[in-house]
Design an enzyme around this catalytic site. Sequence first.
Site, short mmCIF file in Angstrom:
data_model
loop_
_atom_site.label_atom_id
_atom_site.label_comp_id
_atom_site.label_asym_id
_atom_site.label_seq_id
_atom_site.Cartn_x
_atom_site.Cartn_y
_atom_site.Cartn_z
N LYS A 1 3.56 -8.83 -3.82
CA LYS A 1 4.79 -8.13 -3.42
C LYS A 1 5.03 -8.29 -1.92
CE LYS A 1 5.04 -3.63 -3.00
NZ LYS A 1 5.07 -2.17 -3.30
N ASP B 1 9.06 -3.57 -6.45
CA ASP B 1 8.39 -2.30 -6.21
C ASP B 1 8.79 -1.32 -7.30
OD1 ASP B 1 11.00 -1.66 -5.61
OD2 ASP B 1 10.57 -0.81 -3.63
#
Length: 212
Positions: free
Chosen positions: A120, A138
Amino acid sequence: MNREKRTEIFSRLRAQNPHPTTELEYQSDFELLVAVVLSAQATDVGVNKATARLYPVANTPEAIFALGVDGLKEYIKTIGLFNSKAENIIQLCKILIEQHESQVPRTREELEALPGVGRKTANVVLNTAFGYPTMAVDTHIFRVSNRTRIAPGKNVLEVEKRLVRLVPEEFLRDAHHWLILHGRYVCTARKPKCGECLIADLCEFPPRQRPS
């Protein structure tokens, strides 16, 4: 959800916010990288408060490395998991200095090899710093993608891959930011603001589950 509906959703999000970006405050690729590492399980507001104190003192790999772990902790101790984050960032700086001429690498593999940098975080840096059409999924993006049915998936990697495949190409670079902001301020977890949502008529969130 069909392509036409996705196109209309992102067209509206773009019209509302033509040039979206992260809410993390930074002035260089390196500052962004450090801020994103610090943002894990922390708010952007909290990270910005810490980096507002840190960056005027140290905002290069050499300067932060010179602080040492204990010195860095003094600046980031208001952020969750600051002990492990300080250790990771000092090691990250060391690697950048020794292996990358103090520059932030531009490939996922090199970024993920840095301490504290997962998929991420790498995606955020690739997208925001270098303009790559990546998706840093997220909790906000995961929720919005599943709730609206833009790109449903059982886990973040599945959602990421579907978004990259399904979001029309003209919107790919900025889609990550639009979806985060939409999830943060409109399509919130507990009480989504469906009455204020500019894509409510296109959303496939079951009406019976929407707040009255």
